[in-house]
Design a protein around this motif. Structure first.
Motif, PDB file in Angstrom:
ATOM      1  N   LYS A   1       2.349   6.829  -6.753  1.00  0.00           N
ATOM      2  CA  LYS A   1       1.349   7.840  -7.148  1.00  0.00           C
ATOM      3  C   LYS A   1       1.583   9.171  -6.977  1.00  0.00           C
ATOM      4  O   LYS A   1       1.463  10.039  -7.852  1.00  0.00           O
ATOM      5  N   ARG A   2       2.215   9.519  -5.865  1.00  0.00           N
ATOM      6  CA  ARG A   2       2.674  10.792  -5.624  1.00  0.00           C
ATOM      7  C   ARG A   2       3.667  11.383  -6.334  1.00  0.00           C
ATOM      8  O   ARG A   2       3.697  12.502  -7.071  1.00  0.00           O
TER       9      ARG A   2
ATOM     10  N   LYS B   1       0.705  -1.100  -0.009  1.00  0.00           N
ATOM     11  CA  LYS B   1      -0.070   0.164   0.074  1.00  0.00           C
ATOM     12  C   LYS B   1       0.893   1.376   0.131  1.00  0.00           C
ATOM     13  O   LYS B   1       0.657   2.145  -0.448  1.00  0.00           O
ATOM     14  N   SER B   2       2.163   1.214   0.764  1.00  0.00           N
ATOM     15  CA  SER B   2       2.760   2.426   0.900  1.00  0.00           C
ATOM     16  C   SER B   2       3.503   2.641  -0.333  1.00  0.00           C
ATOM     17  O   SER B   2       3.776   3.902  -0.896  1.00  0.00           O
ATOM     18  N   THR B   3       3.771   1.303  -1.102  1.00  0.00           N
ATOM     19  CA  THR B   3       4.727   1.649  -2.346  1.00  0.00           C
ATOM     20  C   THR B   3       3.692   2.243  -3.363  1.00  0.00           C
ATOM     21  O   THR B   3       4.073   3.183  -4.249  1.00  0.00           O
ATOM     22  N   LYS B   4       2.574   1.735  -3.446  1.00  0.00           N
ATOM     23  CA  LYS B   4       1.481   2.289  -4.501  1.00  0.00           C
ATOM     24  C   LYS B   4       1.258   3.747  -4.224  1.00  0.00           C
ATOM     25  O   LYS B   4       1.149   4.558  -5.280  1.00  0.00           O
ATOM     26  N   LYS B   5       1.080   3.974  -2.878  1.00  0.00           N
ATOM     27  CA  LYS B   5       0.793   5.447  -2.494  1.00  0.00           C
ATOM     28  C   LYS B   5       1.973   6.400  -3.089  1.00  0.00           C
ATOM     29  O   LYS B   5       1.811   7.420  -3.488  1.00  0.00           O
ATOM     30  N   HIS B   6       3.165   6.047  -2.532  1.00  0.00           N
ATOM     31  CA  HIS B   6       4.323   6.737  -2.886  1.00  0.00           C
ATOM     32  C   HIS B   6       4.656   7.091  -4.362  1.00  0.00           C
ATOM     33  O   HIS B   6       4.856   8.071  -4.993  1.00  0.00           O
TER      34      HIS B   6
ATOM     35  N   TYR C   1      10.097   2.473  -6.946  1.00  0.00           N
ATOM     36  CA  TYR C   1       8.873   1.957  -6.863  1.00  0.00           C
ATOM     37  C   TYR C   1       8.537   0.849  -7.720  1.00  0.00           C
ATOM     38  O   TYR C   1       7.692  -0.025  -7.450  1.00  0.00           O
TER      39      TYR C   1
END
Length: 530
Positions: free
Chosen positions: A180-181, A173-178, A260
């Motif tokens: 996307k950012r 989840k953190s990887t996807k969030k970062h 990522y």
């Protein structure tokens, strides 16, 4: 006075008495001269020696190409490592130390003294290609001697911690969030530095360039291509602000995007991995109440036993046992045992439609529990009229009837694909009208009409499993299940203190587990023989 004189005389005699010691001479040669005479006849080390002498080590011999300096004999190395695991010695340095100091190891090795590097290389490199075939050779020997029949297969799983830092986690989840950012920042930067010319307007109209992320997801290759284009533009028409923005894009955002992408490739379908051992997944362990609920990098170990001998083993990255059963059985059939056992016995964690279908397709005895198996025999479950299992079913109309007499009609069918690719279907039924129903509060918490999901295929498979489990044979197998695999896990994790792998990576961890299973089977054979 006379009494005092007598006491003094006795003390003087004691002082003058000659003290005699047993002979002690470190240079004196004594019999026996052979270490074999120092090892008791029924000692465990002799069982290890005879067991490995009696099995085929052809898979091990094939790992040696010849040439160069002579190698230690693989049979000797295998004996030493297996006996070391039985003696709870897992470190290569401690095994090397035992070869110098322990007469059992000296006798087993024929006074060969490989150093810890040689031991570690044999375990992690040589055995990697041969461990499962060596394990299969042990199984052949057990079947020939009549210790196992490969008839009843008791399977269960346990988590064993990986040799990895507990705080080296990477979360999906953190990887996807970062990611996307970073992609959003890249798009903003590209919008700032990209000048849309007349040619691009004719081709794209009012839409953004594909490089800006409309219609596709930015990836490192696409970003590199865009950076090259912008560099070419800057050569023709230099611009300090654009050059500065392009440098940020190339030196900061591109490496982060690559990172990522790499993390997502390692994660695959998992929710986490460890930077120290990327093959390990963060899982909840049984003793997590001692660690304040902290997840730890680990592997899911699946074992199958009969008479407390290990017939099959496999390593998995998924925490749940249900999705591991089919890969485990396929691995046992193709690599280790060479066939599928007749009956499969497992706890409720394996009772899924996918697993039941697999057992039925291969004609295997289904003695696998499901999550409501024990509840069904209790009055609270049977007497609850609102449970889906207890609703009246009208087969002619394909409708369910609730306790209030209202009908739940078929609405749709939902499909779901499991991790292994199995497609399962659930039929959705909805009550025609729950308004004004006096039983609604007991029946459902929904503000609207009650809906239920029914997997009819799973219901049928569960009925077949329940019939088997309630039979006389099923009761006997259920009673045995609790002392089969759990006893093996107890020996490995508690008695032998093997709670953490020494090696890293799926292949090396599998090798280590294979050696542990070979050691257990030989130790169990020694126990049965005694």
């Amino acid at each position: 006075m006379d009494e005092k004189k007598e006491k003094n005389k006795k003390k003087e005699k004691v002082k003058r008495g000659k003290v005699v010691f047993k002979p002690y001479s470190m240079d004196q040669l004594r019999l026996p001269m052979s270490l074999d005479d120092l090892i008791p006849e029924n000692h465990l080390v002799r069982v290890v020696n005879s067991a490995i002498e009696g099995m085929s080590i052809e898979p091990l011999l094939r790992q040696y190409k010849g040439g160069g300096t002579s190698s230690y004999h693989p049979k000797m190395m295998l004996k030493v490592i297996v006996y070391a695991y039985i003696e709870k010695i897992y470190s290569s340095r401690r095994i090397a130390k035992a070869l110098r100091e322990n007469i059992n190891f000296m006798w087993l090795s024929g006074n060969n003294r490989p150093d810890f590097r040689t031991i570690n290389r044999f375990r992690s490199v040589v055995m990697k290609e041969a461990v499962e075939k060596t394990f299969a050779s042990v199984l052949e020997m057990l079947i020939e001697k009549g210790y196992v029949k490969a008839e009843n297969y008791f399977v269960d799983g346990t988590k064993i911690e990986a040799n990895a830092n507990r705080y080296s986690y990477v979360w999906s989840k953190s990887t996807k969030k970062h990611k996307k950012r970073v992609q959003d920042k890249i798009k903003e930067l590209l919008e700032h530095i990209d000048r849309v010319n007349e040619e691009e307007n004719e081709e794209y109209g009012n839409r953004d360039l594909e490089e800006l992320g409309e219609g596709i997801e930015l990836d490192p290759a696409e970003l590199e291509r865009k950076i090259e284009e912008l560099n070419e533009q800057l050569k023709k028409k230099p611009d300090k602000q654009q050059a500065k923005a392009l440098k940020v894009l190339e030196k900061e955002y591109l490496p982060r995007l690559r990172k990522y992408e790499e993390q997502e490739a390692i994660l695959g379908e998992r929710n986490s991995y460890s930077k120290t051992d990327p093959d390990a997944t963060f899982m909840r362990m049984k003793d997590d109440h001692l660690q304040n609920g902290q997840l730890r990098p680990a592997y899911n170990v699946q074992l199958g036993t009969e008479n407390q001998f290990i017939l099959g083993f496999s390593i998995h990255q998924r925490p749940g046992d249900s999705t591991c059963l089919i890969p485990h059985l396929e691995h046992v059939k193709n690599v280790q045992l060479g066939k599928l056992p007749q009956n499969i016995i497992a706890d409720a964690g394996y009772g899924s439609e996918e697993n039941y279908e697999y057992l039925a397709r291969h004609g295997l005895g289904n003695y696998v529990k499901y999550n409501t198996f024990h509840m069904e025999t209790k009055g609270k479950f049977k007497n609850d009229p609102f449970r889906v299992e207890n609703l009246v079913y009208d087969e002619s109309k394909d409708e369910y009837i609730c306790p209030a007499g209202r009908r739940l009609c078929h609405v749709e069918v939902k499909q779901r694909k499991t991790i292994n690719g199995y497609l399962t279907e659930r039929a959705i039924y909805e009550c025609e009208d729950c308004s004004g129903c006096p039983l609604k509060e007991k029946c459902t918490k929904s503000t609207g009409n009650r809906q239920i999901q029914v997997n009819k295929r799973l219901q049928k498979l569960r009925q077949e499993a329940a019939c088997n489990l309630h039979s006389e044979k099923g009761k006997l197998l259920r009673a045995r299940r609790s002392v089969e695999v759990e006893s093996v896990f107890g020996r490995l994790k508690h008695n032998w203190s093997f709670r953490r792998f020494m090696l890293r990576g799926m292949e090396k961890v599998k090798t280590e587990l294979g050696l542990l299973c070979i050691a257990h089977n030989i130790a169990k054979m020694a126990t049965v023989m005694s």
